[in-house]
Design a protein around this motif. Structure first.
Motif, PDB file in Angstrom:
ATOM      1  N   ALA A  71      18.164  48.703  98.293  1.00  0.00           N
ATOM      2  CA  ALA A  71      17.191  49.484  99.065  1.00  0.00           C
ATOM      3  C   ALA A  71      17.888  50.614  99.819  1.00  0.00           C
ATOM      4  N   THR A  72      19.091  50.358 100.307  1.00  0.00           N
ATOM      5  CA  THR A  72      19.844  51.379 101.036  1.00  0.00           C
ATOM      6  C   THR A  72      20.267  52.503 100.095  1.00  0.00           C
ATOM      7  N   ALA A  92      19.225  56.492 100.274  1.00  0.00           N
ATOM      8  CA  ALA A  92      20.129  57.646 100.190  1.00  0.00           C
ATOM      9  C   ALA A  92      19.620  58.647  99.156  1.00  0.00           C
ATOM     10  N   VAL A  93      19.144  58.159  98.017  1.00  0.00           N
ATOM     11  CA  VAL A  93      18.613  59.038  96.967  1.00  0.00           C
ATOM     12  C   VAL A  93      17.372  59.768  97.478  1.00  0.00           C
ATOM     13  N   THR A  94      16.474  59.030  98.133  1.00  0.00           N
ATOM     14  CA  THR A  94      15.240  59.631  98.658  1.00  0.00           C
ATOM     15  C   THR A  94      15.548  60.711  99.688  1.00  0.00           C
ATOM     16  N   ILE A  95      16.441  60.410 100.607  1.00  0.00           N
ATOM     17  CA  ILE A  95      16.801  61.391 101.638  1.00  0.00           C
ATOM     18  C   ILE A  95      17.469  62.604 101.002  1.00  0.00           C
ATOM     19  N   TYR A  96      18.337  62.378 100.025  1.00  0.00           N
ATOM     20  CA  TYR A  96      19.008  63.483  99.332  1.00  0.00           C
ATOM     21  C   TYR A  96      17.974  64.399  98.668  1.00  0.00           C
ATOM     22  N   SER A  99      19.969  60.419  89.285  1.00  0.00           N
ATOM     23  CA  SER A  99      19.643  59.481  88.210  1.00  0.00           C
ATOM     24  C   SER A  99      19.722  58.020  88.666  1.00  0.00           C
ATOM     25  N   LEU A 100      20.097  57.797  89.927  1.00  0.00           N
ATOM     26  CA  LEU A 100      20.184  56.421  90.417  1.00  0.00           C
ATOM     27  C   LEU A 100      18.795  55.809  90.543  1.00  0.00           C
ATOM     28  N   GLU A 101      18.636  54.648  89.978  1.00  0.00           N
ATOM     29  CA  GLU A 101      17.406  53.877  90.121  1.00  0.00           C
ATOM     30  C   GLU A 101      17.762  52.397  90.053  1.00  0.00           C
ATOM     31  N   ARG A 126      29.431  67.301  99.751  1.00  0.00           N
ATOM     32  CA  ARG A 126      28.290  66.880 100.555  1.00  0.00           C
ATOM     33  C   ARG A 126      28.245  65.362 100.614  1.00  0.00           C
ATOM     34  N   VAL A 127      27.627  64.839 101.666  1.00  0.00           N
ATOM     35  CA  VAL A 127      27.540  63.382 101.827  1.00  0.00           C
ATOM     36  C   VAL A 127      26.073  62.984 101.949  1.00  0.00           C
ATOM     37  N   ALA A 128      25.652  62.078 101.080  1.00  0.00           N
ATOM     38  CA  ALA A 128      24.304  61.506 101.158  1.00  0.00           C
ATOM     39  C   ALA A 128      24.436  60.142 101.822  1.00  0.00           C
ATOM     40  N   ILE A 129      23.610  59.909 102.820  1.00  0.00           N
ATOM     41  CA  ILE A 129      23.679  58.660 103.577  1.00  0.00           C
ATOM     42  C   ILE A 129      22.339  57.942 103.491  1.00  0.00           C
TER      43      ILE A 129
END
Length: 162
Positions: free
Chosen positions: A113-114, A118-122, A96-98, A42-45
């Motif tokens: 921020a980008t 990606a984390v938020t959209i995922y 776990s990305l922050e 899967r790809v998170a953008i």
């Protein structure tokens, strides 16, 4: 001798066509990178538009457990920008990305921020939410103009009914 206005017109059309060709090449490059990433998982953008500075897109290939297998970023103000590997994220769980993690902190603020986008959209996709594309500035202007036209029509109708 050709008038200056014709030379300017031909130059403008030539520049527009050249920009279109370069834009096509950039889209082709995006499609190639995305396709390669999609084959692996899967790809998170994540994306952040730069209004007066470089815009950024980040893509993470993720396995079923949410572990990042590969990451790329494109950042620039022109159509000459290309995707480059974003190092230091392989093996990290995307959830776990922050901002305080060293791999995120080493990036510039727009890239940070980008990445968080990606984390938020995922997370939103994991929760079953459908992500709608953001309106372009021209589409937004068209929507506003349509609303203004509609409100004027309503006011005119109310004036006629009285």
């Amino acid at each position: 001798m050709m008038p200056v206005i014709y030379i300017l017109g031909i130059s403008a059309v030539g520049a527009y066509v050249f920009q279109g060709i370069l834009g096509f090449i950039q889209i082709k490059h995006f499609t190639k990178i995305y396709g390669e990433m999609r084959k692996r998982g899967r790809v998170a953008i994540g994306r952040k538009a730069g209004k007066f500075r470089a815009g950024t897109i980040v893509m993470f290939t993720i396995d079923e457990a949410g572990i990042i297998l590969a990451s790329y970023k494109i950042q620039g103000t022109t159509i000459l920008a290309r995707f480059k590997p974003l190092v230091g994220f392989e093996g990290v769980n995307i959830l776990s990305l922050e901002k305080k993690l060293p791999c995120v902190r080493k990036e510039n603020k727009l890239t940070q921020a980008t990445i968080m986008d990606a984390v938020t959209i995922y997370k939103r996709v994991l929760n079953g939410e459908i992500i709608k594309a953001k309106e372009t500035p021209f589409a937004s202007l068209a929507t506003r103009l349509a609303l203004i036209k509609y409100s004027i029509q309503l006011k005119l109708r109310k004036g006629v009914e009285k």
